[in-house]
Design a protein around this motif. Structure first.
Motif, PDB file in Angstrom:
ATOM      1  N   VAL A   1      -5.993   8.372   7.377  1.00  0.00           N
ATOM      2  CA  VAL A   1      -6.088   8.080   5.939  1.00  0.00           C
ATOM      3  C   VAL A   1      -6.422   6.603   5.735  1.00  0.00           C
ATOM      4  CG1 VAL A   1      -4.884   8.144   3.724  1.00  0.00           C
ATOM      5  CG2 VAL A   1      -4.453   9.929   5.424  1.00  0.00           C
ATOM      6  N   LYS A   2      -5.934   5.743   6.644  1.00  0.00           N
ATOM      7  CA  LYS A   2      -6.237   4.312   6.544  1.00  0.00           C
ATOM      8  C   LYS A   2      -7.741   4.057   6.631  1.00  0.00           C
ATOM      9  CE  LYS A   2      -5.188  -0.147   8.692  1.00  0.00           C
ATOM     10  NZ  LYS A   2      -4.460  -0.823   9.799  1.00  0.00           N
ATOM     11  N   LEU A   3      -8.407   4.762   7.530  1.00  0.00           N
ATOM     12  CA  LEU A   3      -9.864   4.609   7.663  1.00  0.00           C
ATOM     13  C   LEU A   3     -10.590   5.078   6.403  1.00  0.00           C
ATOM     14  CD1 LEU A   3     -10.341   5.830  11.355  1.00  0.00           C
ATOM     15  CD2 LEU A   3     -10.443   3.474  10.498  1.00  0.00           C
ATOM     16  N   LEU A   4     -10.106   6.179   5.828  1.00  0.00           N
ATOM     17  CA  LEU A   4     -10.724   6.695   4.602  1.00  0.00           C
ATOM     18  C   LEU A   4     -10.508   5.746   3.429  1.00  0.00           C
ATOM     19  CD1 LEU A   4      -9.586  10.431   4.901  1.00  0.00           C
ATOM     20  CD2 LEU A   4     -11.918   9.575   5.172  1.00  0.00           C
ATOM     21  N   ALA A   5      -9.374   5.026   3.459  1.00  0.00           N
ATOM     22  CA  ALA A   5      -9.030   4.136   2.346  1.00  0.00           C
ATOM     23  C   ALA A   5      -9.769   2.809   2.408  1.00  0.00           C
ATOM     24  CB  ALA A   5      -7.517   3.877   2.329  1.00  0.00           C
TER      25      ALA A   5
ATOM     26  N   LEU B   1     -13.429  13.637  -1.772  1.00  0.00           N
ATOM     27  CA  LEU B   1     -12.325  12.809  -2.259  1.00  0.00           C
ATOM     28  C   LEU B   1     -11.051  13.641  -2.345  1.00  0.00           C
ATOM     29  CD1 LEU B   1     -14.235  10.995  -5.140  1.00  0.00           C
ATOM     30  CD2 LEU B   1     -13.562   9.999  -2.938  1.00  0.00           C
ATOM     31  N   PRO B   2      -9.884  12.981  -2.399  1.00  0.00           N
ATOM     32  CA  PRO B   2      -8.632  13.738  -2.541  1.00  0.00           C
ATOM     33  C   PRO B   2      -8.597  14.497  -3.869  1.00  0.00           C
ATOM     34  CG  PRO B   2      -8.182  11.480  -1.850  1.00  0.00           C
ATOM     35  CD  PRO B   2      -9.625  11.529  -2.239  1.00  0.00           C
ATOM     36  N   CYS B   3      -7.877  15.614  -3.874  1.00  0.00           N
ATOM     37  CA  CYS B   3      -7.704  16.396  -5.094  1.00  0.00           C
ATOM     38  C   CYS B   3      -6.845  15.614  -6.091  1.00  0.00           C
ATOM     39  CB  CYS B   3      -7.029  17.724  -4.759  1.00  0.00           C
ATOM     40  SG  CYS B   3      -6.794  18.823  -6.151  1.00  0.00           S
ATOM     41  N   GLY B   4      -7.087  15.855  -7.346  1.00  0.00           N
ATOM     42  CA  GLY B   4      -6.302  15.176  -8.375  1.00  0.00           C
ATOM     43  C   GLY B   4      -6.818  13.774  -8.614  1.00  0.00           C
ATOM     44  N   SER B   5      -5.953  12.911  -9.135  1.00  0.00           N
ATOM     45  CA  SER B   5      -6.392  11.552  -9.461  1.00  0.00           C
ATOM     46  C   SER B   5      -5.998  10.538  -8.398  1.00  0.00           C
ATOM     47  CB  SER B   5      -5.786  11.139 -10.816  1.00  0.00           C
ATOM     48  OG  SER B   5      -4.382  11.256 -10.767  1.00  0.00           O
ATOM     49  N   GLU B   6      -5.366  10.996  -7.328  1.00  0.00           N
ATOM     50  CA  GLU B   6      -4.964  10.083  -6.255  1.00  0.00           C
ATOM     51  C   GLU B   6      -6.184   9.691  -5.425  1.00  0.00           C
ATOM     52  OE1 GLU B   6      -1.284  10.100  -3.167  1.00  0.00           O
ATOM     53  OE2 GLU B   6      -2.770  11.663  -2.837  1.00  0.00           O
TER      54      GLU B   6
ATOM     55  N   MET C   1      -3.256   7.322  -1.345  1.00  0.00           N
ATOM     56  CA  MET C   1      -2.897   8.308  -0.325  1.00  0.00           C
ATOM     57  C   MET C   1      -2.442   7.585   0.949  1.00  0.00           C
ATOM     58  SD  MET C   1      -5.254  11.451   1.020  1.00  0.00           S
ATOM     59  CE  MET C   1      -4.621  12.682   2.162  1.00  0.00           C
ATOM     60  N   TYR C   2      -3.157   6.517   1.280  1.00  0.00           N
ATOM     61  CA  TYR C   2      -2.771   5.725   2.452  1.00  0.00           C
ATOM     62  C   TYR C   2      -1.421   5.042   2.217  1.00  0.00           C
ATOM     63  CZ  TYR C   2      -2.551   1.731   5.640  1.00  0.00           C
ATOM     64  OH  TYR C   2      -2.130   0.804   6.545  1.00  0.00           O
ATOM     65  N   ALA C   3      -1.201   4.499   1.012  1.00  0.00           N
ATOM     66  CA  ALA C   3       0.079   3.851   0.702  1.00  0.00           C
ATOM     67  C   ALA C   3       1.229   4.852   0.848  1.00  0.00           C
ATOM     68  CB  ALA C   3       0.049   3.286  -0.716  1.00  0.00           C
ATOM     69  N   ARG C   4       0.974   6.075   0.434  1.00  0.00           N
ATOM     70  CA  ARG C   4       1.999   7.133   0.532  1.00  0.00           C
ATOM     71  C   ARG C   4       2.367   7.395   1.998  1.00  0.00           C
ATOM     72  NH1 ARG C   4       0.704  12.774   0.572  1.00  0.00           N
ATOM     73  NH2 ARG C   4      -1.285  12.419  -0.490  1.00  0.00           N
ATOM     74  N   TRP C   5       1.352   7.568   2.846  1.00  0.00           N
ATOM     75  CA  TRP C   5       1.623   7.876   4.250  1.00  0.00           C
ATOM     76  C   TRP C   5       2.158   6.663   5.008  1.00  0.00           C
ATOM     77  CZ3 TRP C   5       2.367  12.308   6.514  1.00  0.00           C
ATOM     78  CH2 TRP C   5       1.859  13.470   5.909  1.00  0.00           C
ATOM     79  N   ARG C   6       1.670   5.489   4.671  1.00  0.00           N
ATOM     80  CA  ARG C   6       2.146   4.272   5.361  1.00  0.00           C
ATOM     81  C   ARG C   6       3.628   4.028   5.061  1.00  0.00           C
ATOM     82  NH1 ARG C   6       1.173  -0.289   7.972  1.00  0.00           N
ATOM     83  NH2 ARG C   6       1.832  -2.306   7.143  1.00  0.00           N
ATOM     84  N   LYS C   7       4.030   4.282   3.823  1.00  0.00           N
ATOM     85  CA  LYS C   7       5.441   4.111   3.459  1.00  0.00           C
ATOM     86  C   LYS C   7       6.313   5.106   4.232  1.00  0.00           C
ATOM     87  CE  LYS C   7       8.506   3.685  -0.554  1.00  0.00           C
ATOM     88  NZ  LYS C   7       9.607   4.496  -0.052  1.00  0.00           N
TER      89      LYS C   7
END
Length: 1051
Positions: free
Chosen positions: A650-654, A693-698, A703-709
């Motif tokens: 996800v970091k690469l995608l971000a 792109l991710p579904c919704g408005s995220e 998405m990366y911030a979510r997984w990194r946390k």
């Protein structure tokens, strides 16, 4: 002069009908005039439009009694001159009819006669768009002369003939405005999600919005002693007009309370209109008049036509021939051909899930506790801020108090924060950072995350984004004007909460479940519930916690349950009541839950021996930490490893998205809100998915911030410590991305989901108690208030059913003894007596037990209702909440017998159901518990088996599509949704759980009725079901069963 003999013939009383032909020729007017003529005492003279509009009053027909009222084009002043000239008896006086054209004067007159009206304020403009210093409008309220009206509020033109009425909704419910208007086709209102500002082109009344359960009541008086009430679906719900096969709007007669009868009398006196219609709002047990219409007749009710003709006859005879008897003849001199109502398509038997117990068992109550639908993962960002721009923003919105915290929710506040953050976020990242710069880099990353959250979706919505600023450090500094010193904050903690948004899948799940309830939870065919509800034999109340996703789930469910149309905001505001004290929060059990988590951590880190010790083959659920996988300690490192793998992808995608966001102009303004985001999207973002792109408005950055946390919080590398409380969050994110972001093809996500699921299935249930006794203790603390309310619901239903049965039995005995009245005899007026009793009950509770349920009720009036079973009545209570309350309630239901006071008692839940619950690891989105109460009318009232309880539950969303790779799974993946599993029994088929047993087992864990806040006494309703003789007598008068059903073809 009147009825004097001329030869051998008595002259008839002449009744002049001086109204416009359009009104004189309506079916109700024709029906009532025909009945008056049939008495043989009256001569009807219809003036007609030509005479009224063109002839001088001296040429108008001379009459003894005059029916005259204003309608469009009617010369009211001319009619007044005629009345002054000829002095006939006026049914409705003419001069007060001028008041009805000005809503200000209507409210003034109502207040003068102490008739309750909604809280209101006047905004008077001499010219359009005139600026007024006493009128203030903010995002979520208007203020008139210092009197504040929070949204939702109502805006009415002062012109009584202007029916364009607006309702403005709060941003917390999605915002927008609903316009009410006179019926056009099958619509009576339209929702405008983009309109947020009030009108300024004229003068208006602003008044508090009164939640009435989606029902309007119209009252029709004929004289001061007769009032008929009809209810209809309110236009504020979805604006769809319900019509019968003949195209007429569907309305049903409902009973008035004694206080409402007195209000009807007072309206007649206040406006000097004997025949008068007015609108009644019932809210939280009290009633208010919100509009007075003048002359109005009920449509399509032969019984009403009979009554109206009899009352008017008495009125005319007393005015012009008082020496004659106004007694109603035993047989009315006309023949009615009242149509017979078709059958309801409802069976009168019990459950289709467990089976019936006799042919006379009827459903009396449905109580459902339901978890919200599918949502985005909940997120939180914490950072300490020292930037002056952010500290000044905190002071701006906390009134300049240096030690006070600030909450930012409104669009204006969040825009201010976004503007400040855009200036502070670095435009580009630096190259390789040294260790000394790590803290600053992390701070910049968090600011960037805050900026991305505020820009998410391009719109603000106060439901799902909240910022808290709490000062941490202060200094004494010189004031900016140089006069003295002041305290100023130099550091604050910023906490941004976001996410938890109801997804398009969550909305669909809730609507689908509502439809399922409509078709399956009520005996009979699918139309059965709608028929019951539309005829006011279904008492529905919906409650929700304070969380946006829960409120919107409740609104979407109501839409499916009642077959409504349109947006969710009006449905939410009209039908859903918030009760955070009952359905929110874990504070009461926070200590016990921390103990459970500590013990859980100890069990996992102790290895397989701790997990499998002290097991029992018969009751495997009785051990500590049941459900944890034996190799939990080995799965934890694997969970961390797989989380890192997903985070790196996800970091690469971000990365690319982050560079694009850095270019955002600092002056861009975010639109104030977005309806789709606020209410849960109605469909999938096809374009975003096609674009990868991710579904919704995220976006990828969030998405990366979510997984990194998750990666950081799950395992502390420096301390080499796992945090097992993060396991549910990892599982939550996995499940969300597997369902909504499968198109991103994240490697290892499937495997991570399986590992996280194994651990979460053990961790989540044990967070609410490490063993059954601990689960019971925690569950009783969290669900105490909810359990108390459920017992009140069941008890009130039982008392109501018993009193109705007693009254029916008494009435049957009276009929056998030949004491039945003739069908058309008018009963002696009890208005004053009822009013005295009502005023007594409003001052002092007759019986505390009868005052626990202050919910507004709408009762079908059997005398006028053209339905086969007018006495049939079902109570439905729906409680929408979160996972914690579903687990807590279930734990009390299945483990209540473990309390020391119940030694030897069996559980409310059967052994087989206990085994199923043991194997049920997750109560997922839209999981629910349903209690249905049935009454067996074949057994005596005092028999405990008169009332039985049926308990079922559903595990909620079916996760199997995420665990399989078949065609069905692929289809559901395409729709990004999961089906809801059907109900399962909590009792053995054929067993009998009495209400008495359930009350006994749950009472120790429920909040006592006397501990609930004192309700507003429902002005007459509280006395309906008291067991005293006086109250029973009042009920007999308010709810008489139609004694002539057989004669009219009804059964």
């Amino acid at each position: 002069m009147v009825m004097e003999k001329e030869g051998s013939v008595a002259r008839k009383i002449t009744i002049g009908v001086c109204v416009m032909e359009k009104k004189a020729s309506t079916a109700p007017m024709e029906q009532i005039l025909e009945r008056l003529e049939a008495f043989g005492e009256f001569e009807i003279k219809r003036f007609g439009d030509k005479v009224i509009l063109e002839e001088p009053i001296e040429r108008w027909p001379i009459c003894d009694c005059l029916i005259a009222f204003y309608s469009s084009g009617y010369p009211l002043e001319k009619a007044e001159a005629y009345a002054a000239l000829r002095k006939p008896f006026l049914v409705n006086e003419l001069e007060p009819q001028h008041l009805l054209h000005d809503r200000r004067k209507v409210y003034e007159r109502l207040e003068m006669f102490r008739i309750p009206v909604p809280r209101y304020a006047l905004v008077n403009r001499e010219v359009a768009y005139q600026e007024l210093d006493y009128f203030v409008e903010e995002e979520d309220f208007v203020e008139v002369h210092g009197n504040r009206f929070w949204k939702p509020f109502v805006e009415k033109p002062i012109d009584g003939d202007d029916h364009s009425i607006m309702i403005y909704y709060p941003s917390s419910a999605g915002g927008g405005m609903k316009e009410l208007f006179r019926k056009v086709g099958n619509r009576s209102s339209e929702f405008h999600p983009e309109v947020r500002r009030v009108r300024r082109e004229g003068s208006y009344i602003y008044e508090e919005f009164m939640p009435t359960g989606g029902t309007d009541v119209k009252v029709y008086t004929v004289g001061r002693e007769y009032a008929h009430a009809e209810a209809r679906k309110s236009p504020v719900v979805d604006g769809v007009v319900v019509r019968n096969p003949d195209g007429k709007e569907v309305r049903y007669p409902v009973l008035l309370t004694p206080n409402e009868k007195q209000m009807a009398r007072d309206v007649c006196i206040a406006f000097r209109q004997e025949v008068c219609g007015f609108d009644l709002l019932r809210c939280e047990g009290r009633s208010y008049v919100c509009d007075v219409n003048g002359w109005s007749f009920v449509k399509n009710s032969y019984k009403y036509y009979d009554d109206a003709a009899c009352v008017l006859r008495k009125m005319f005879l007393e005015a012009k021939a008082p020496h004659l008897s106004s007694t109603i003849p035993p047989t009315l001199p006309w023949k009615t051909n009242e149509p017979v109502q078709s059958a309801e398509g409802l069976t009168r038997q019990g459950s289709g899930i467990i089976g019936t117990f006799g042919q006379k068992e009827e459903l009396r109550c449905v109580i459902a506790i339901i978890r919200h639908g599918d949502r985005t993962p909940k997120q939180k960002v914490k950072l300490k801020v020292t930037e002056e721009k952010l500290l000044n923003l905190m002071l701006k919105y906390n009134g300049g108090r240096p030690r006070a915290e600030t909450k930012l929710k409104s669009a204006v506040q969040l825009q201010d924060l976004l503007d400040a953050t855009r200036i502070l976020v670095p435009r580009s990242r630096t190259g390789r950072e040294s260790d000394s710069e790590t803290e600053g880099i992390e701070h910049a990353e968090k600011l960037r995350q805050v900026k991305a959250v505020l820009e998410e979706g391009g719109h603000f919505s106060g439901i799902y984004r909240k910022v808290q600023l709490k000062p941490l450090k202060w200094v004494i500094a010189a004031k900016s004007n140089g006069e003295g010193e002041e305290e100023r904050p130099v550091e604050a903690l910023m906490v941004l909460k976001y996410g938890g948004v109801l997804t398009h899948a969550g909305r669909k799940q809730a609507e689908d479940l509502g439809r399922y309830f409509r078709n399956n939870m009520y005996p009979g065919e699918g139309t059965g519930l709608l028929r019951l509800h539309s005829t006011y034999r279904h008492d529905l109340k919906i409650y929700s916690s304070d969380e946006g996703r829960v409120q919107m789930s409740a609104a979407a469910f109501a839409k499916g349950l009642l077959d409504l149309e349109g947006q969710l905001t009006p449905i939410l505001v009209s039908l859903v009541s918030k009760d955070s004290s009952m359905l929110d929060g874990l504070d009461n059990a926070s200590i016990e839950m921390e103990e459970a988590k500590a013990r859980l951590n100890e069990i996992i880190t102790s290895g397989p021996k701790a997990i499998h010790s002290n097991g029992s083959s018969d009751t495997p659920w009785m051990v500590d930490g049941v459900g944890l996988p034996p190799n939990a300690s080995e799965l934890l490192p694997k969970l961390v490893q797989l989380t890192k793998k997903v985070t790196e992808q996800v970091k690469l995608l971000a990365k690319d998205e982050d560079e694009e966001l850095a270019k955002t102009a600092s002056y861009d303004v975010i639109p104030p809100y977005d309806q789709a985001k606020a209410l849960g999207k109605t469909n999938i973002d096809v374009d975003r998915i096609a674009a990868g792109l991710p579904c919704g408005s995220e976006g990828f950055l969030l998405m990366y911030a979510r997984w990194r946390k998750l990666e950081r919080d799950l395992y502390n590398e420096r301390k080499e410590r796992f945090d097992i409380t993060q396991i549910p969050d990892v599982y939550d994110s996995c499940k969300y991305d597997l369902l909504h972001n499968a198109h991103l093809n994240l490697q290892g996500l499937d495997e991570l989901f399986k590992v996280a699921q194994l651990l979460a299935d053990g961790v989540i249930p044990n967070e609410y108690g490490i063993n059954p006794k601990h689960k019971l203790k925690i569950g009783a603390k969290i669900a105490r208030r909810l359990l108390g309310k459920i017992l009140i619901d069941l008890r009130n239903t039982r008392e109501e059913a018993i009193n109705v049965a007693e009254l029916k039995n008494n009435q049957d005995c009276s009929n056998e003894m030949g004491t039945e009245e003739t069908g058309h005899q008018l009963k002696p007026n009890r208005m004053n007596e009822d009013a005295r009793q009502a005023s007594f009950t409003s001052d002092k509770s007759m019986d505390q037990d009868d005052d626990d349920d202050k919910e507004t009720q709408y009762r079908l009036d059997p005398k006028y209702a053209n339905v086969r079973t007018p006495e049939r009545h079902v109570r439905t209570r729906l409680y929408f909440t979160s996972e914690s309350h579903i687990h807590s309630l279930m734990n009390v239901l299945r483990y209540c017998n473990l309390d020391e006071s119940f030694r030897g008692e069996d559980s409310l839940v059967s052994q087989s159901a206990l085994e199923r619950l043991y194997k049920t690891k997750e109560l997922d989105y839209m999981s629910y518990i349903v209690l249905r109460m049935f009454e067996n009318t074949e057994v005596p009232l005092e028999d405990p088996k008169r009332f039985r309880i049926e308990m079922t539950f559903s595990r909620g969303a079916d996760l199997s599509p995420l665990e399989k790779n078949d065609c069905e799974a692929a289809s559901l993946h395409q729709e990004h949704t999961l089906p809801i599993m059907g109900p399962e029994r909590l009792q053995e088929a054929g067993t009998y759980l009495t209400l008495e047993k359930m009350e006994k087992m749950l009472r120790p864990f429920a909040m006592p009725a006397e501990d609930f806040p004192p309700p507003a006494i429902p002005q007459g309703f509280s006395g309906y079901f008291s067991k005293s003789a006086v109250m029973l007598e009042r009920l007999a008068n308010l709810w008489p069963f139609y004694k002539h059903a057989t004669a009219n073809g009804k059964q």
